[in-house]
Scaffold this active site. Structure first.
Site, PDB file in Angstrom:
ATOM      1  CB  THR A   1      36.346  47.826  43.313  1.00  0.00           C
ATOM      2  OG1 THR A   1      35.012  47.778  42.799  1.00  0.00           O
ATOM      3  CG2 THR A   1      36.379  48.554  44.648  1.00  0.00           C
TER       4      THR A   1
ATOM      5  CB  SER B   1      27.690  20.867  38.787  1.00  0.00           C
ATOM      6  OG  SER B   1      28.745  21.772  38.572  1.00  0.00           O
TER       7      SER B   1
ATOM      8  CE  LYS C   1      33.036  28.618  43.956  1.00  0.00           C
ATOM      9  NZ  LYS C   1      33.908  28.804  42.791  1.00  0.00           N
TER      10      LYS C   1
ATOM     11  CD  GLU D   1      39.547  51.317  46.090  1.00  0.00           C
ATOM     12  OE1 GLU D   1      38.707  50.696  45.408  1.00  0.00           O
ATOM     13  OE2 GLU D   1      39.888  52.508  45.854  1.00  0.00           O
ATOM     14  NE  ARG D   2      36.174  42.197  45.695  1.00  0.00           N
ATOM     15  CZ  ARG D   2      35.281  41.407  45.126  1.00  0.00           C
ATOM     16  NH1 ARG D   2      34.594  41.813  44.086  1.00  0.00           N
ATOM     17  NH2 ARG D   2      35.068  40.196  45.601  1.00  0.00           N
TER      18      ARG D   2
ATOM     19  CG  ASP E   1      37.042  26.976  41.531  1.00  0.00           C
ATOM     20  OD1 ASP E   1      36.409  26.175  40.823  1.00  0.00           O
ATOM     21  OD2 ASP E   1      36.494  27.691  42.394  1.00  0.00           O
TER      22      ASP E   1
ATOM     23  CG  LEU F   1      37.650  31.899  34.741  1.00  0.00           C
ATOM     24  CD1 LEU F   1      38.885  31.881  33.875  1.00  0.00           C
ATOM     25  CD2 LEU F   1      38.002  32.419  36.119  1.00  0.00           C
TER      26      LEU F   1
HETATM   27  P1  ATR Z   1      33.571  35.500  41.244  1.00  0.00           P
HETATM   28  O1  ATR Z   1      33.563  34.509  42.364  1.00  0.00           O
HETATM   29  O2  ATR Z   1      32.910  34.969  39.985  1.00  0.00           O
HETATM   30  O3  ATR Z   1      34.930  36.058  40.982  1.00  0.00           O
HETATM   31  P2  ATR Z   1      32.880  37.980  42.567  1.00  0.00           P
HETATM   32  O4  ATR Z   1      33.769  37.639  43.724  1.00  0.00           O
HETATM   33  O5  ATR Z   1      31.556  38.589  42.838  1.00  0.00           O
HETATM   34  O6  ATR Z   1      32.589  36.686  41.692  1.00  0.00           O
HETATM   35  O7  ATR Z   1      33.722  38.919  41.561  1.00  0.00           O
HETATM   36  C1  ATR Z   1      33.136  39.466  40.422  1.00  0.00           C
HETATM   37  C2  ATR Z   1      34.201  40.238  39.630  1.00  0.00           C
HETATM   38  O8  ATR Z   1      33.590  40.804  38.464  1.00  0.00           O
HETATM   39  C3  ATR Z   1      34.815  41.403  40.389  1.00  0.00           C
HETATM   40  O9  ATR Z   1      36.133  41.610  39.947  1.00  0.00           O
HETATM   41  C4  ATR Z   1      33.909  42.559  39.966  1.00  0.00           C
HETATM   42  O10 ATR Z   1      34.475  43.837  40.099  1.00  0.00           O
HETATM   43  P3  ATR Z   1      34.328  44.642  41.515  1.00  0.00           P
HETATM   44  O11 ATR Z   1      35.322  44.030  42.455  1.00  0.00           O
HETATM   45  O12 ATR Z   1      34.634  46.037  41.157  1.00  0.00           O
HETATM   46  O13 ATR Z   1      32.896  44.437  41.960  1.00  0.00           O
HETATM   47  C5  ATR Z   1      33.730  42.222  38.504  1.00  0.00           C
HETATM   48  N1  ATR Z   1      32.545  42.859  37.912  1.00  0.00           N
HETATM   49  C6  ATR Z   1      31.257  42.487  38.081  1.00  0.00           C
HETATM   50  N2  ATR Z   1      30.439  43.315  37.368  1.00  0.00           N
HETATM   51  C7  ATR Z   1      31.251  44.209  36.748  1.00  0.00           C
HETATM   52  C8  ATR Z   1      31.022  45.315  35.872  1.00  0.00           C
HETATM   53  N3  ATR Z   1      29.786  45.671  35.485  1.00  0.00           N
HETATM   54  N4  ATR Z   1      32.084  46.015  35.420  1.00  0.00           N
HETATM   55  C9  ATR Z   1      33.346  45.667  35.792  1.00  0.00           C
HETATM   56  N5  ATR Z   1      33.624  44.638  36.628  1.00  0.00           N
HETATM   57  C10 ATR Z   1      32.600  43.922  37.097  1.00  0.00           C
END
Ligand code: ATR
Length: 295
Positions: free
Chosen positions: A158, A23, A72, A160-161, A108, A228
């Site tokens: 995950t 940036s 954020k 649930e998220r 974003d 992304l």
């Molecule tokens: P951002 O702001 O870039 O979205 P974040 O809020 O930390 O960052 O989200 C990261 C995303 O990448 C989440 O969907 C995460 O999955 P989880 O919610 O299960 O943590 C996903 N992610 C990160 N590492 C991963 C991996 N090794 N395999 C699958 N998903 C992954």
């Protein structure tokens, strides 16, 4: 090159870490090209120092700031005002200082929509699959809902998220999103029938470039595939999609257009996107296989 004078205004990047951010390069090039008497500087702010950093922006009369990982969401309670779109997403990536009133925005989502528009994809009535359910997925999901997207599928490691995000989207004008665990076999038909497949996870990001959230044979020729992740510029996910005959968009486009929208908030002017794009691509070319990352 910007000539720094006593009258030069300041814009900050607040994040932790920030040393590999593109940036400063992008915005200083934009300020110079746009004739703005502004300088953009990155500050590594630890979570415990966030309130003090904001007080500093006010005291020193900064024009504004960008906010990146991990601040954020945490920054919202410290701001004087929050734009309704950012409040709905629950995350702020841009701050404007108007007479010591710090107002938070989220560019974003709008940057993402502009990147789709520039590429030639209109989300209205379309089927989209979002891989991931973090902060980036949230901004993108709300943006697609705003643009009249027809249906959303959410898949996350995950689940649930993803269910939580689906709940947050209730009332956003979409049918209730279907939720999967990332990699579930049932997802295959969703991916095959989607118009747009989006990776918002960090899978495939340098240095773990061999990772990908989906096998490439799930893609359908002609569909749109967006990653992304922008380091590398062409991830394994995008390379697989391109080989299957998909139309691909890299995360550098979202970085560019969220930056362009922030530029407009700070200056009231159209951003010089061609200059910003060139600087970003040069930087990625120079650091290919390196740690350029983050906002
Ligand atoms: P951002 O702001 O870039 O979205 P974040 O809020 O930390 O960052 O989200 C990261 C995303 O990448 C989440 O969907 C995460 O999955 P989880 O919610 O299960 O943590 C996903 N992610 C990160 N590492 C991963 C991996 N090794 N395999 C699958 N998903 C992954």
């Amino acid at each position: 090159m910007i000539q720094v004078k006593a009258s030069t205004g300041l814009v900050a990047l607040l994040g932790h870490p920030v040393q590999h951010s593109l940036s400063p390069l992008m915005h200083n090039a934009a300020f110079a090209a746009g004739g703005q008497n502004l300088v953009y500087l990155a500050f590594d702010v630890k979570p415990g120092d966030l309130a003090a950093a904001l007080a500093g922006l006010k005291a020193l009369g900064f024009r504004g700031a960008n906010v990146t990982v991990p601040h954020k969401e945490a920054i919202i309670p410290y701001l004087d005002a929050v734009d309704p779109v950012a409040a709905r997403i629950g995350a702020v990536n841009t701050i404007v200082n108007e007479d010591r009133c710090l107002k938070g925005y989220n560019t974003d989502g709008s940057g993402f929509l502009r990147s789709l528009e520039e590429a030639g994809f209109d989300p209205a009535g379309k089927r989209a699959v979002i891989l991931g359910a973090g902060g980036a997925a949230r901004a993108v999901a709300f943006a697609l809902a705003t643009a009249g997207c027809g249906s959303l599928v959410l898949a996350n490691r995950t689940p649930e998220r993803a269910t939580e995000l689906a709940g947050a989207l209730a009332g956003a004008g979409l049918p209730a999103p279907v939720v999967y665990r990332l990699g579930d076999a049932g997802m295959r038909s969703e991916v095959e029938t989607a118009d747009l497949v989006l990776n918002t996870t960090s899978l495939g990001m340098w240095p773990r470039v061999e990772e990908t959230p989906l096998p490439p044979d799930w893609f359908r020729p002609g569909q749109w595939v967006y990653d992304l992740v922008y380091n590398p510029l062409e991830t394994k996910f995008l390379a697989g999609a391109r080989r299957r005959g998909c139309r691909v968009i890299s995360g550098l486009d979202m970085l560019l257009y969220q930056g362009a929208a922030a530029f407009t908030l700070w200056t009231g002017r159209e951003a010089p996107v061609a200059v910003m794009d060139r600087v970003l691509r040069e930087a990625m070319g120079a650091s290919s296989g390196g740690p350029a990352a983050g906002r």
